[in-house]
Write an enzyme that holds these catalytic residues in place. Structure first.
Site, mmCIF file in Angstrom:
data_model
loop_
_atom_site.group_PDB
_atom_site.id
_atom_site.type_symbol
_atom_site.label_atom_id
_atom_site.label_comp_id
_atom_site.label_asym_id
_atom_site.label_seq_id
_atom_site.Cartn_x
_atom_site.Cartn_y
_atom_site.Cartn_z
ATOM 1 N N LEU A 1 8.441 8.408 -1.899
ATOM 2 C CA LEU A 1 7.609 7.942 -0.785
ATOM 3 C C LEU A 1 6.365 7.200 -1.254
ATOM 4 O O LEU A 1 5.673 6.578 -0.443
ATOM 5 C CB LEU A 1 7.145 9.146 0.065
ATOM 6 C CG LEU A 1 8.099 9.741 1.090
ATOM 7 C CD1 LEU A 1 9.347 10.309 0.452
ATOM 8 C CD2 LEU A 1 7.412 10.844 1.891
ATOM 9 N N THR B 1 -4.270 6.777 -2.319
ATOM 10 C CA THR B 1 -4.612 6.967 -0.899
ATOM 11 C C THR B 1 -4.390 8.416 -0.464
ATOM 12 O O THR B 1 -4.916 8.823 0.565
ATOM 13 C CB THR B 1 -3.784 6.050 0.033
ATOM 14 O OG1 THR B 1 -2.393 6.323 -0.157
ATOM 15 C CG2 THR B 1 -4.061 4.583 -0.259
ATOM 16 N N ARG C 1 -4.753 2.825 10.715
ATOM 17 C CA ARG C 1 -3.602 2.535 11.563
ATOM 18 C C ARG C 1 -3.897 2.902 13.011
ATOM 19 O O ARG C 1 -4.821 3.643 13.311
ATOM 20 C CB ARG C 1 -2.355 3.253 11.041
ATOM 21 C CG ARG C 1 -1.679 2.396 9.991
ATOM 22 C CD ARG C 1 -0.498 3.051 9.386
ATOM 23 N NE ARG C 1 -0.898 4.066 8.418
ATOM 24 C CZ ARG C 1 -0.046 4.742 7.646
ATOM 25 N NH1 ARG C 1 1.235 4.505 7.735
ATOM 26 N NH2 ARG C 1 -0.474 5.635 6.773
ATOM 27 N N TYR D 1 3.208 -5.626 0.524
ATOM 28 C CA TYR D 1 3.909 -4.425 1.011
ATOM 29 C C TYR D 1 5.355 -4.755 1.363
ATOM 30 O O TYR D 1 6.288 -4.171 0.809
ATOM 31 C CB TYR D 1 3.170 -3.860 2.224
ATOM 32 C CG TYR D 1 3.712 -2.544 2.722
ATOM 33 C CD1 TYR D 1 3.616 -1.390 1.947
ATOM 34 C CD2 TYR D 1 4.292 -2.446 3.981
ATOM 35 C CE1 TYR D 1 4.099 -0.169 2.414
ATOM 36 C CE2 TYR D 1 4.772 -1.232 4.453
ATOM 37 C CZ TYR D 1 4.673 -0.103 3.661
ATOM 38 O OH TYR D 1 5.156 1.101 4.124
ATOM 39 N N ASP E 1 0.828 8.597 -12.129
ATOM 40 C CA ASP E 1 1.152 7.318 -11.506
ATOM 41 C C ASP E 1 2.612 7.008 -11.823
ATOM 42 O O ASP E 1 2.981 6.865 -12.995
ATOM 43 C CB ASP E 1 0.221 6.240 -12.088
ATOM 44 C CG ASP E 1 0.341 4.939 -11.329
ATOM 45 O OD1 ASP E 1 1.393 4.698 -10.699
ATOM 46 O OD2 ASP E 1 -0.636 4.163 -11.366
ATOM 47 N N GLY F 1 0.167 12.348 0.178
ATOM 48 C CA GLY F 1 -0.011 11.432 1.309
ATOM 49 C C GLY F 1 0.344 12.099 2.618
ATOM 50 O O GLY F 1 0.729 13.277 2.661
ATOM 51 N N PHE F 2 0.237 11.324 3.671
ATOM 52 C CA PHE F 2 0.503 11.840 5.023
ATOM 53 C C PHE F 2 1.948 12.337 5.142
ATOM 54 O O PHE F 2 2.208 13.519 5.391
ATOM 55 C CB PHE F 2 0.194 10.709 6.019
ATOM 56 C CG PHE F 2 0.765 10.900 7.381
ATOM 57 C CD1 PHE F 2 0.389 11.993 8.158
ATOM 58 C CD2 PHE F 2 1.667 9.989 7.911
ATOM 59 C CE1 PHE F 2 0.917 12.170 9.429
ATOM 60 C CE2 PHE F 2 2.193 10.156 9.175
ATOM 61 C CZ PHE F 2 1.824 11.252 9.940
ATOM 62 N N ASP G 1 1.607 12.404 -7.373
ATOM 63 C CA ASP G 1 0.738 11.488 -6.630
ATOM 64 C C ASP G 1 -0.360 10.993 -7.561
ATOM 65 O O ASP G 1 -0.832 11.758 -8.405
ATOM 66 C CB ASP G 1 0.119 12.209 -5.414
ATOM 67 C CG ASP G 1 -0.256 11.245 -4.294
ATOM 68 O OD1 ASP G 1 -1.070 10.338 -4.555
ATOM 69 O OD2 ASP G 1 0.281 11.388 -3.189
HETATM 70 N N1 UDP Z 1 -3.978 -2.156 15.950
HETATM 71 C C1 UDP Z 1 -4.924 -2.246 16.960
HETATM 72 N N2 UDP Z 1 -6.104 -1.584 16.791
HETATM 73 C C2 UDP Z 1 -6.382 -0.816 15.713
HETATM 74 C C3 UDP Z 1 -5.403 -0.713 14.686
HETATM 75 C C4 UDP Z 1 -4.220 -1.395 14.836
HETATM 76 O O1 UDP Z 1 -4.721 -2.922 17.985
HETATM 77 O O2 UDP Z 1 -7.478 -0.229 15.670
HETATM 78 C C5 UDP Z 1 -2.697 -2.848 16.127
HETATM 79 C C6 UDP Z 1 -2.267 -3.732 14.961
HETATM 80 O O3 UDP Z 1 -2.831 -5.018 15.075
HETATM 81 C C7 UDP Z 1 -0.765 -3.726 15.122
HETATM 82 C C8 UDP Z 1 -0.452 -2.328 15.697
HETATM 83 O O4 UDP Z 1 -1.688 -1.875 16.246
HETATM 84 O O5 UDP Z 1 -0.354 -4.692 16.044
HETATM 85 C C9 UDP Z 1 0.032 -1.347 14.660
HETATM 86 O O6 UDP Z 1 -0.848 -1.413 13.559
HETATM 87 P P1 UDP Z 1 -0.802 -0.412 12.345
HETATM 88 O O7 UDP Z 1 -1.858 -0.847 11.384
HETATM 89 O O8 UDP Z 1 -0.845 0.977 12.846
HETATM 90 O O9 UDP Z 1 0.630 -0.582 11.687
HETATM 91 P P2 UDP Z 1 1.608 -1.837 11.459
HETATM 92 O O10 UDP Z 1 2.738 -1.563 12.363
HETATM 93 O O11 UDP Z 1 0.916 -3.115 11.817
HETATM 94 O O12 UDP Z 1 1.944 -1.766 10.016
#
Ligand code: UDP
Length: 318
Positions: free
Chosen positions: A78, A36, A191, A150, A57, A11-12, A32
């Protein structure tokens, strides 16, 4: 040579951690299931040092009998999908990795008298009513929602760590990680940083969810990895939950504008609906990490984003 097990090695975060551990002279066994993670993340690690990759797994009990884990000194656990996009696609696998998988890693730690660092998450605080978040805050979470697979399974993972610490004196440490970023996240990770940087480079619209007033605190991967390694080393972190994150908070809209400026992008910023249960604020209190580990982040968002944009740009050229 110290034998170290890293779950989620492809992973990352896992692949960055493996690389750093190999540089420090550890023998690393990376596990792993590639749900993902990607083989390309670990492809060049064998050249860095004593690295072995095992496709397996951790939620499968067969992991308890792997010869390669014999004599392990340290376990970094992780493994788990971490992007909302992915854990929503595979909720039951996510729950299994953080509960059954965590128990298996604790069993191994107990058997081999190994130390264990478990990566929990700032999502353990849910949509927080206390801000910023100190480790003593118990969170505002619920079982019935799209993020629950999660955050609830990470919370239960912490509880399983607690039981092994109390009952069997396993040297366990729990890191609550706040949004970590850098190049190396999958382009389709979903993300915010990987989306915004890819969009800015491609000249596509930058997709802000909601009005962008929700906040996050972004920690550059090198800082996070340094924090995890410090935690493993530090005896006074045993039996502790410690926030690892950058306390400087930014709204998502600010991040969109910053990425656009740093990438010198002509992308428009567009607004899409806010996903259900998206936390409104998130920022760590890091006094405990400073006090117990002597750790604090060193790379600010401008520096980290500049490095990230450059790396994604080079990747796009390939
Ligand atoms: N977000 C956004 N545009 C994107 C992806 C995410 O505005 O293209 C927002 C998302 O709604 C959240 C924040 O960015 O409020 C962080 O989202 P991410 O999925 O990176 O991680 P989270 O902290 O929510 O687990």
């Amino acid at each position: 040579m110290k034998r170290t097990i890293v779950t989620g090695a492809a992973g990352f975060l896992g692949s960055h951690l493996c690389k750093q551990l190999l540089h420090l002279g550890c023998e690393v066994v990376g596990l792993d299931n590639l749900s993902t993670g990607r083989m390309e993340n670990v492809a060049d690690l064998e050249g860095v040092g004593a690295f072995r990759f095992l496709l397996c797994d951790i939620a499968d009990a067969a992991v308890l009998n792997l010869e390669e884990t014999e004599g392990a000194h340290e376990i970094y656990h992780l493994a788990s999908p971490a992007s909302p996009k992915f854990y929503r696609e595979m909720p039951l696998q996510t729950i299994a990795a953080n509960t059954v998988g965590t128990r298996h890693m604790l069993e191994l730690a107990n058997k081999h008298k190994a130390k264990l660092v478990y990566t929990s998450t700032s999502e353990a605080y849910g949509d927080p009513k206390v801000h910023p978040q100190h480790e003593s805050y118990r969170g505002s979470v619920h079982t019935w929602g799209p993020r629950a697979c999660y955050d609830e399974s990470k919370r239960l993972g912490e509880t399983i760590c607690y039981e092994y610490f109390k009952r069997f004196q396993v040297e366990v440490k729990v890191a609550r990680l706040f949004n970590t970023y850098s190049a190396g996240l999958r382009n389709d990770d979903g993300r915010v940083i990987s989306n915004f940087v890819n969009q800015a480079i491609e000249g596509e619209a930058i997709t802000v969810y909601g009005d962008g007033s929700q906040t996050r605190s972004f920690c550059y991967v090198d800082d996070t990895i340094r924090g995890l390694i410090r935690m493993m080393e530090a005896d006074n972190a045993t039996g502790e939950i410690i926030n690892i994150g950058n306390p400087v908070e930014h709204s998502v809209l600010e991040v969109a504008k910053l990425v656009k400026r740093l990438a010198e992008s002509s992308s428009a910023i567009t607004f899409l609906p806010l996903p259900e249960d998206d936390p409104k604020v998130r920022s760590p209190v890091i006094e405990k990490a400073e006090f117990l580990l002597g750790w604090r982040p060193e790379i600010d968002l401008v520096e980290g984003l500049t490095r990230t944009i450059e790396a994604y740009r080079n990747d796009h050229k390939k």
